[in-house]
Design an enzyme around this catalytic site. Structure first.
Site: not given
Length: 245
Positions: A15-18
């Site tokens: 998820t933090r890769m956007k």
């Protein structure tokens, strides 16, 4: 020679890769992150590779340029659960390397050294560790006074004394396949996250009476353990990789 297999964890969303893409198919200098991990395994003379897929599994498979097998992790119940999904692949013969699909900087040279160390010492499991200047966020490798491996303590569970330790767990390991299979069956999710931790297999293997050790990379090689969780980290990995050539 005993059979050598590799299991690569690639089921996460990241998820933090956007982005909507599965994390491991993000490209690093033109190739997917997971491709570099598979290449490192094959450069270390691994016989067979199994990629654990979950989130958007078909997209991950479609991105593959390497010949691999797959295991499906439908629910994300932790690293131990992910590896357990490949239990039939792991079997009981030879050794199994466990790698992360988001560590594109790992090299076959380092994995080869890990395999050699593991087999020379006839270990149940050998942990790839690294000595970092800033160990924040990483699980720590705790050794006894004689310098022998004792355990891995997660950052959030570490005491002030343990937090001073600079040797960290890379999340990459080589296991005796039979010991890994046995310990996976014994895992519980009796922890704060309610997940099956792969690191718990190490304590179980030690309890069975098999030897456990950690092989630390230092200097420039510490970059090889860096995982990519954000676009910024991907950019940093690309720069390190470009400077290598």
């Amino acid at each position: 020679m005993a059979k050598l297999k590799a299991v690569i964890l690639a089921a996460g969303k990241g998820t933090r890769m956007k982005s909507d893409l599965p994390k491991v198919v993000h490209k690093c200098n033109g190739q997917t992150m997971v491709h570099y991990v598979i290449k490192a395994a094959k450069d270390a003379d691994v016989d067979d590779v199994c990629v654990i897929v979950g989130y958007k599994a078909n997209e991950v498979k479609a991105s593959m340029i390497d010949v691999v097998e797959y295991a499906q992790q439908d629910e994300q119940l932790g690293t131990g659960h992910a590896v357990k999904c490949a239990k039939n692949f792991i079997g009981t013969d030879g050794d199994t390397i466990v790698l992360c699909g988001d560590t594109p900087l790992i090299t076959g040279e380092t994995l080869k050294a890990l395999v050699d160390e593991h087999r020379k010492k006839a270990n149940g499991v050998t942990v790839l560790s690294a000595i970092l200047d800033d160990a924040t966020g990483y699980g720590r490798i705790i050794r006894d006074e004689a310098g022998e491996f004792q355990c891995i303590v997660e950052h959030k569970d570490a005491t002030e004394e343990e937090l001073k330790v600079k040797e960290v767990n890379s999340g990459m390991y080589i296991f005796n396949s039979e010991a890994l299979s046995t310990s996976l069956d014994m895992l519980t999710k009796d922890n704060q996250a309610g997940e099956y931790y792969l690191t718990d297999t190490i304590a179980l293997i030690k309890k069975i009476g098999l030897r456990v050790s950690a092989m630390a990379v230092t200097g420039e090689k510490v970059n090889e353990i860096l995982g990519v969780n954000t676009p910024e980290q991907l950019k940093a990995a690309e720069e390190i990789m470009a400077n290598r050539k």
